[in-house]
Design a protein around this motif. Structure first.
Motif, PDB file in Angstrom:
ATOM      1  N   ASP A 176       0.844  -1.467  -0.068  1.00 39.31           N
ATOM      2  CA  ASP A 176      -0.068   0.167   0.075  1.00 39.31           C
ATOM      3  C   ASP A 176       0.688   1.057  -0.171  1.00 39.31           C
ATOM      4  O   ASP A 176       0.493   2.335  -0.592  1.00 39.31           O
ATOM      5  N   ILE A 177       2.109   1.373   0.989  1.00 39.46           N
ATOM      6  CA  ILE A 177       3.109   2.338   0.739  1.00 39.46           C
ATOM      7  C   ILE A 177       3.515   2.595  -0.646  1.00 39.46           C
ATOM      8  O   ILE A 177       3.680   3.750  -1.143  1.00 39.46           O
TER       9      ILE A 177
ATOM     10  N   TYR B 260       9.957   4.936  -2.627  1.00 37.17           N
ATOM     11  CA  TYR B 260       9.364   4.200  -1.534  1.00 37.17           C
ATOM     12  C   TYR B 260      10.395   3.946  -0.312  1.00 37.17           C
ATOM     13  O   TYR B 260       9.812   4.061   0.633  1.00 37.17           O
TER      14      TYR B 260
ATOM     15  N   LYS C 276       1.957   1.899  -3.306  1.00 38.54           N
ATOM     16  CA  LYS C 276       0.967   2.469  -4.247  1.00 38.54           C
ATOM     17  C   LYS C 276       0.442   3.909  -3.855  1.00 38.54           C
ATOM     18  O   LYS C 276      -0.514   4.367  -4.444  1.00 38.54           O
ATOM     19  N   SER C 277       0.925   4.117  -2.725  1.00 36.13           N
ATOM     20  CA  SER C 277       0.331   5.366  -2.105  1.00 36.13           C
ATOM     21  C   SER C 277       0.697   6.739  -3.080  1.00 36.13           C
ATOM     22  O   SER C 277       1.673   6.723  -3.894  1.00 36.13           O
ATOM     23  N   ASP C 278      -0.271   7.799  -2.636  1.00 35.60           N
ATOM     24  CA  ASP C 278      -0.162   8.925  -3.477  1.00 35.60           C
ATOM     25  C   ASP C 278       1.160   9.680  -3.167  1.00 35.60           C
ATOM     26  O   ASP C 278       1.728  10.364  -4.058  1.00 35.60           O
ATOM     27  N   ARG C 279       1.778   9.534  -1.959  1.00 30.22           N
ATOM     28  CA  ARG C 279       2.860  10.140  -1.417  1.00 30.22           C
ATOM     29  C   ARG C 279       4.059   9.817  -2.400  1.00 30.22           C
ATOM     30  O   ARG C 279       4.838  10.469  -2.944  1.00 30.22           O
TER      31      ARG C 279
END
Length: 480
Positions: free
Chosen positions: A75-76, A158, A78-81
């Protein structure tokens, strides 16, 4: 519908089935050849949750990473950040072509960053390995070099975000501990100031247990000396009273005095001589008178010496009384000193405890401040790059062979479905058994096809039964 009927329908409408199948396959192949080629570059990272912490030296977690931890890492990724960081590093935010495409797609409505994030994430594919701690990060693009660069940038972003997620709380804690350390240091200084002011005010130093023990031992020694001196003073006082009562000649000092003993011996001998002379010569004889005068002199000397000895008893008693008073005063002074030291220790112990407590709190916070300061400067995370993405040589899409196989499967399904639909729309009798099934009557015979070799099939039921059944045939246009 039976299997034979199904096969009969396909055989009767083979042209339609073949046309649909060939059309589907041809369309899929054509579209695959027309579509632009896409290249997929893949980078891999390995998650190591058991790595020891470089600051504390303790393991972050015992055992393999849990599925929830791996899912969190996915999820990290794939995150927007992470995606926005990749877009900035790749220069997509400042690319005029990307801006124009955003204007074309949204007409300037909405957020450009959100639109760009969605567009970039469409080409991203993150897959965790099923039986290991490896995560694959794939990125698809028309340019293989861009695809490889984007995949590597996703991995790097990441890792940067993982470090930030670890360092940011440490920085916040470090700032908190900095302010807290300043407050506690001020508390230590205030407590120390109160302790120093108390010592100056009382004029004492907070004594330790050893110092109080020494002073207490001195107090006990003075008390023992006073008790012993009181016994001596009481004895000398009783002798003084005895001397003052006229019984001084019975004092031990008088009895044991050598001079008094000699005088008493001389007096005894003189009295004996006087008695002898008196009995022999008479009282008026000069020798008797001389003897009496000698005895009077000896008595005077004995009285004088006795008074001198008994006077020394009074002097000794006075000295003992004075020494007792002095020792009593010294004992009282020592007692006050010990009491003052104990009072000062009891009152100052509170201030000492405050200083110690403030110092311990300050030391603990200072230690945590040092630890969080080191953690805020950490540059490693729980993930590491296993393999960098390289520019692929062959496109990942469109896959001509896969699309052709899918087209064959889909075309076959569509062709069969079309044949069945056409059969229900235009229903025809194609076999002998269908006639009996539709009419519910036995089949008497089969006519040959035009131009074909004639044949005759005999009745399948007794003729009488068939004749009777023929009489019950419905009129044309009516149901049987």
């Amino acid at each position: 519908m039976t299997l034979s009927q199904f096969l009969t329908i396909l055989r009767a409408r083979w042209a339609t089935v073949l046309l649909i199948l060939l059309g589907t396959v041809g369309l899929a192949v054509g579209v695959s050849l027309i579509l632009p080629k896409q290249y997929t570059a893949t980078a891999t990272v390995v998650v190591d949750q058991t790595r020891p912490d470089p600051v504390t030296g303790a393991a972050v977690n015992a055992g393999n990473p849990t599925p929830s931890f791996i899912s969190t890492q996915v999820d990290i990724l794939k995150s927007d950040r992470v995606t926005q960081a990749v877009a900035r590093k790749l220069g997509l935010v400042d690319d005029p072509a990307v801006r124009e495409r955003w204007m074309s797609d949204t007409e300037g409505r909405g957020s450009f960053d959100a639109w760009l994030t969605d567009r970039v994430q469409l080409s991203l594919d993150v897959k965790p390995s099923r039986d290991s701690n490896v995560i694959s990060v794939s990125f698809k693009d028309a340019d293989p070099e861009k695809a490889a660069r984007a995949a590597n940038q996703f991995v790097q972003s990441y890792l940067d975000v993982m470090v930030e997620l670890r360092v940011d709380p440490a920085k916040q804690y470090s700032s908190f501990f900095d302010s807290r350390a300043r407050e506690l240091r001020a508390n230590v200084e205030r407590a120390q100031s109160r302790l120093s002011a108390y010592q100056r005010e009382k004029g004492v130093v907070i004594a330790t247990d050893g110092q109080i023990d020494v002073e207490t031992a001195r107090l006990n020694e003075l008390s023992s000396q006073l008790v012993a001196l009181q016994a001596v003073a009481a004895e000398s006082s009783s002798r003084q009273l005895q001397a003052q009562a006229g019984a001084g000649d019975r004092l031990q000092e008088v009895i044991n005095n050598p001079a008094l003993a000699a005088l008493r011996g001389d007096l005894t001998r003189a009295e004996a001589k006087l008695q002898e002379l008196n009995s022999r010569l008479g009282e008026n004889h000069p020798q008797v008178i001389e003897a009496k005068a000698n005895i009077s002199t000896l008595r005077s000397q004995l009285n004088v010496e006795t008074r001198r000895v008994t006077g020394s008893v009074g002097v000794s008693d006075s000295i003992n009384r004075r020494r007792e008073a002095e020792l009593r005063a010294a004992l009282e002074t020592q007692r006050q000193r010990v009491l003052r030291m104990r009072t000062a220790r009891e009152e100052g112990a509170v201030l000492v405890k405050e200083v110690d407590a403030a110092q311990r709190a300050y030391d603990a916070v200072l230690q945590r401040q040092s630890q969080t300061s080191l953690e805020s400067q950490a540059s490693q995370s729980a993930a590491h790059v296993l393999a960098q993405a390289v520019a692929p040589y062959t496109p990942s899409s469109p896959n001509l062979l896969r699309n052709a196989i899918l087209a064959v499967v889909i075309g076959a399904v569509l062709a069969v479905a079309a044949a069945i639909v056409l059969e229900y729309v235009d229903r025809r009798v194609r076999t002998e058994d269908e006639v009996s099934d539709v009419l519910g009557l036995p089949l008497l015979g089969v006519l040959p096809k035009p131009g074909g070799k004639g044949r005759f099939a005999g009745p399948r039921v007794p003729l009488v039964r068939a004749t009777g059944m023929l009489r019950r045939l419905p009129a044309p246009g009516k149901e049987a």
